[in-house]
Scaffold this motif. Structure first.
Motif, PDB file in Angstrom:
ATOM      1  N   LYS A 197       5.474   4.344   2.106  1.00 60.12           N
ATOM      2  CA  LYS A 197       5.917   5.538   2.847  1.00 60.12           C
ATOM      3  C   LYS A 197       6.838   5.132   3.988  1.00 60.12           C
ATOM      4  O   LYS A 197       7.928   5.685   4.159  1.00 60.12           O
ATOM      5  CB  LYS A 197       4.698   6.300   3.375  1.00 60.12           C
TER       6      LYS A 197
ATOM      7  N   SER B 233       4.837  11.521   3.568  1.00 60.40           N
ATOM      8  CA  SER B 233       3.393  11.266   3.574  1.00 60.40           C
ATOM      9  C   SER B 233       3.014  10.350   2.414  1.00 60.40           C
ATOM     10  O   SER B 233       3.792  10.160   1.477  1.00 60.40           O
ATOM     11  CB  SER B 233       2.604  12.580   3.478  1.00 60.40           C
ATOM     12  N   SER B 234       1.782   9.860   2.456  1.00 62.50           N
ATOM     13  CA  SER B 234       1.273   9.019   1.365  1.00 62.50           C
ATOM     14  C   SER B 234       1.108   9.835   0.096  1.00 62.50           C
ATOM     15  O   SER B 234       1.249   9.305  -1.008  1.00 62.50           O
ATOM     16  CB  SER B 234      -0.069   8.398   1.761  1.00 62.50           C
ATOM     17  N   ASP B 235       0.817  11.142   0.239  1.00 63.44           N
ATOM     18  CA  ASP B 235       0.695  12.010  -0.945  1.00 63.44           C
ATOM     19  C   ASP B 235       2.018  12.104  -1.691  1.00 63.44           C
ATOM     20  O   ASP B 235       2.035  12.098  -2.928  1.00 63.44           O
ATOM     21  CB  ASP B 235       0.226  13.417  -0.540  1.00 63.44           C
TER      22      ASP B 235
ATOM     23  N   VAL C 152       4.259   9.752  -1.791  1.00 65.06           N
ATOM     24  CA  VAL C 152       4.418   8.451  -2.440  1.00 65.06           C
ATOM     25  C   VAL C 152       3.642   8.445  -3.764  1.00 65.06           C
ATOM     26  O   VAL C 152       4.173   8.048  -4.812  1.00 65.06           O
ATOM     27  CB  VAL C 152       3.948   7.292  -1.534  1.00 65.06           C
ATOM     28  N   ARG C 153       2.377   8.912  -3.734  1.00 69.30           N
ATOM     29  CA  ARG C 153       1.557   8.950  -4.960  1.00 69.30           C
ATOM     30  C   ARG C 153       2.193   9.856  -6.012  1.00 69.30           C
ATOM     31  O   ARG C 153       2.254   9.512  -7.190  1.00 69.30           O
ATOM     32  CB  ARG C 153       0.136   9.408  -4.633  1.00 69.30           C
TER      33      ARG C 153
ATOM     34  N   SER D 187       0.855  -1.195   0.000  1.00 71.83           N
ATOM     35  CA  SER D 187       0.000   0.000   0.000  1.00 71.83           C
ATOM     36  C   SER D 187       0.886   1.239   0.000  1.00 71.83           C
ATOM     37  O   SER D 187       2.090   1.177   0.317  1.00 71.83           O
ATOM     38  CB  SER D 187      -0.887   0.001   1.247  1.00 71.83           C
ATOM     39  N   THR D 188       0.296   2.399  -0.318  1.00 67.03           N
ATOM     40  CA  THR D 188       1.089   3.647  -0.308  1.00 67.03           C
ATOM     41  C   THR D 188       1.608   3.922   1.108  1.00 67.03           C
ATOM     42  O   THR D 188       2.725   4.420   1.282  1.00 67.03           O
ATOM     43  CB  THR D 188       0.265   4.845  -0.820  1.00 67.03           C
ATOM     44  N   GLU D 189       0.813   3.581   2.104  1.00 61.57           N
ATOM     45  CA  GLU D 189       1.234   3.779   3.499  1.00 61.57           C
ATOM     46  C   GLU D 189       2.458   2.906   3.824  1.00 61.57           C
ATOM     47  O   GLU D 189       3.415   3.373   4.450  1.00 61.57           O
ATOM     48  CB  GLU D 189       0.080   3.451   4.442  1.00 61.57           C
TER      49      GLU D 189
END
Length: 189
Positions: free
Chosen positions: A158, A165-167, A169-170, A153-155
């Protein structure tokens, strides 16, 4: 009406002596009973059943002549039907396999061919993408592999890669995908 039956010992002696009337008698006495019996038990036409019966009579006759059968423990019909039954089981089994193969039509073969082609094409595309990923920088390689191949997952990415943050990563993932597209596009031109 059937002709009078020869005794079992007389039948054996006549067959051993090579008398053709013994063969004809054996054949004539049991043919109709056999065809009636076999047609109820096996999904074969009359010609096939007749062929099997003839083969069984020849096998029985030969076994007596070659002295593999020296006495009859039961009736000649029992021997004939036993031999023929084995032949019928073998023939019926081959007949079913032949029908199964005949049921495989061109559309089924085309479907298998299409699936095989699609699998080969997907494998080829996967190989090209893996090679393109290898041309990315190490952080992009790691991020894409974690996200697409290992399903993180993005979390989790991270935490693993130390992003804030996850943002982030995206955003980083989008940049890496754009780079990957450029590499793939260059290869295809």
């Amino acid at each position: 009406m059937k002709p009078p039956q020869t005794s079992q010992s007389d039948l054996l002696l006549s067959i051993k002596a090579g008398r053709p009337e013994a063969y004809r008698e054996l054949y004539g006495q049991h043919r109709s009973d056999f065809l009636r019996w076999a047609s109820k038990r096996f999904d074969l036409d009359q010609d096939e059943l007749t062929d099997v019966f003839q083969d069984a009579v020849v096998a029985f006759y030969t076994a007596i002549v070659e002295e593999r059968i020296t006495s009859l423990e039961s009736s000649p019909a029992a021997y004939l039907f036993g031999i023929a039954r084995k032949m019928l089981l073998k023939k019926s089994s081959l007949h079913k396999r032949t029908n199964l193969v005949a049921e495989v039509d061109d559309s089924m073969i085309e479907q298998v061919d299409l699936k095989l082609y699609q699998k080969m094409e997907a494998d080829h595309q996967s190989q090209l993408i893996r090679q393109a990923i290898d041309q990315l920088g190490s952080s992009c390689q790691k991020l894409i592999r974690l996200f697409y191949f290992h399903r993180y997952s993005t979390e989790a990415i991270k935490e693993r890669m130390g992003y804030n943050s996850s943002d982030v990563v995206r955003s980083q993932k989008l940049k890496c995908i754009k780079q990957l597209r450029k590499i793939v596009t260059k290869r295809n031109t």
